[in-house]
Design an enzyme around this catalytic site. Structure first.
Site, PDB file in Angstrom:
ATOM      1  N   THR A   1       0.828  -1.408  -0.020  1.00 42.41           N
ATOM      2  CA  THR A   1      -0.076   0.043  -0.067  1.00 42.41           C
ATOM      3  C   THR A   1       0.848   1.306   0.122  1.00 42.41           C
ATOM      4  O   THR A   1       0.709   2.253  -0.787  1.00 42.41           O
ATOM      5  CB  THR A   1      -0.847   0.178   1.111  1.00 42.41           C
ATOM      6  OG1 THR A   1      -2.004  -1.067   1.045  1.00 42.41           O
ATOM      7  CG2 THR A   1      -1.731   1.297   1.419  1.00 42.41           C
TER       8      THR A   1
ATOM      9  N   GLY B   1       5.848  -8.252   1.642  1.00 39.15           N
ATOM     10  CA  GLY B   1       6.490  -9.403   2.330  1.00 39.15           C
ATOM     11  C   GLY B   1       5.389 -10.368   2.744  1.00 39.15           C
ATOM     12  O   GLY B   1       5.433 -11.636   2.575  1.00 39.15           O
TER      13      GLY B   1
ATOM     14  N   CYS C   1      -9.037  -7.506   1.048  1.00 36.38           N
ATOM     15  CA  CYS C   1      -9.062  -5.899   1.505  1.00 36.38           C
ATOM     16  C   CYS C   1     -10.360  -5.289   1.353  1.00 36.38           C
ATOM     17  O   CYS C   1     -10.465  -4.160   2.027  1.00 36.38           O
ATOM     18  CB  CYS C   1      -8.036  -5.345   0.617  1.00 36.38           C
ATOM     19  SG  CYS C   1      -6.547  -6.341   0.525  1.00 36.38           S
TER      20      CYS C   1
END
Ligand code: PLP
Length: 369
Positions: free
Chosen positions: A74, A198, A317
């Site tokens: 983001t 990650g 999300c």
């Protein structure tokens, strides 16, 4: 527990957990400190950067440029788009993108549109050759192209090396940004700015990276102490960086194995009635989106959850909020309402997919009664 929601996040692998703990124990220095402990943190960071550069291209040739660590994709996407667009005067400038971007790109594009950029958003459902359509939309006024390598809801894939090559051929000044969160370590990548995260590849949450190609420069989003070449201030989370590197090195996802698993799941789903498949052969095989017609996504999700089977109803999300992404990918509203996303990692087994399909069959029965 059967975890089939790896596009939402992955379980940190043991190599990552070990590296995080070891680094906390022995190399907790501030990378800006001039003493030995600081130098050792700086070395961990430099090594991790090299690993990321080598892993990014997905080929034997590492991409040429630098990497800054971010808190995730983001931040990487925001930094790339805002940092690059500040180099242009908006009026008359075009940004070419897609109608299937993650909100961390889509919402920034809306901001840029408000600032005066013309934003063109193409929907895959309208084109046979979508990569070609994106290239075709680039003109001499195009400041930026922003496209995701792999869509998080269906696994729809864009040919990124071709996109990059041909956009540059058409307009060498156009900056190409790639949101590679779902494509990193899975498909070949290229670009001027590439964001990765990650926690989608078995590292921890809170760490990501933004690749910046040699010769490109962007304005920082976060200013302060001048760390990371003044491109991203803030003390670097060295533990998370070490864990990220360890996860990249340990990553064992394999396209051929995912393709086998996808074929197996599709065979099992074909034994059930009223199933529509939303992820075609052009999608990456580790994300399989399908609709169980007649059973709303949330009902299916919670029914599977009773047996500790975890999937997603679309993009995690958006937390159940209807996104227009499936529509832009050609999925009807009705099918989108009953869409289930299964996303695999290397640890998933055919037995787990059997359990999933059995529970889906039971849920269909229960809802019908
Ligand atoms: N881009 C895509 C395609 C994603 O799937 C996600 C997360 O799901 C993001 C960006 C955001 O990444 P992060 O969670 O690291 O902020």
């Amino acid at each position: 527990m059967i975890y089939l929601d790896n596009a939402a996040t992955t379980k940190p692998c043991k190599e990552c957990r070990q590296a995080v703990c070891d680094t906390m124990e022995t190399a907790f220095g501030n990378a800006s400190s001039l003493h030995k402990l600081g130098t050792s943190s700086m070395q961990i960071m430099s090594r991790a950067k090299r690993t990321i550069l080598a892993a990014l291209s997905g080929t034997k040739t590492p991409l040429d440029g630098t990497v800054i660590f971010t808190s995730g994709a983001t931040e990487g996407n925001n930094t790339a788009l805002l940092g690059a667009s500040h180099r242009f005067r908006p009026n008359g400038k075009r940004i070419v993108s897609t109608a299937i971007e993650h909100p961390s790109v889509a919402k920034v594009l809306t901001r840029l549109e408000d600032d005066g950029f013309e934003v063109v958003r193409l929907a895959p459902k309208d084109y046979e050759d979508f990569t070609g359509a994106l290239i075709g939309a680039v003109d001499e006024n195009t400041a930026l192209v922003s496209a995701m390598a792999v869509n998080n809801e269906t696994g729809f894939k864009i040919d990124i090396p071709r996109l990059y090559r041909e956009v540059k051929r058409k307009n060498s000044k156009t900056i190409v940004h790639i949101d590679a969160v779902q494509g990193f370590l899975k498909v070949p990548l290229d670009g001027d700015l590439i964001s990765v995260s990650g926690h989608k590849i078995h590292a921890s949450k809170g760490i990501g990276a933004l690749f910046i190609k040699k010769g490109q420069n962007i304005l920082p989003l976060i200013s302060g102490g001048g760390q990371q070449g003044d491109l991203r201030s803030g003390t670097e989370p060295i533990e998370l960086i070490a864990g990220f590197e360890a996860a990249i090195k340990a990553y064992s996802g394999d396209t051929a194995k995912f393709a086998e698993m996808k074929a197996y799941l599709l065979d099992r789903l074909a034994e059930l009635e009223n199933i529509g498949i939303n992820s075609d052969a052009l999608c990456v095989p580790n994300i399989i989106n399908f609709s169980v017609r007649g059973v709303r996504s949330e009902i299916m999700l919670h029914s599977l959850e009773e047996d500790e089977i975890y999937v997603s109803s679309g993009s995690a999300c958006s937390r159940g909020k209807k996104s227009g992404v499936l529509g832009a990918l050609g999925v009807s509203d009705k099918d989108a309402d009953c869409a289930v996303r299964v996303s695999l990692c290397a640890d998933n087994t055919a037995k787990e997919l059997d359990a999933l399909c059995m529970k889906i069959a039971k849920t269909i029965e229960r809802v019908r009664r």
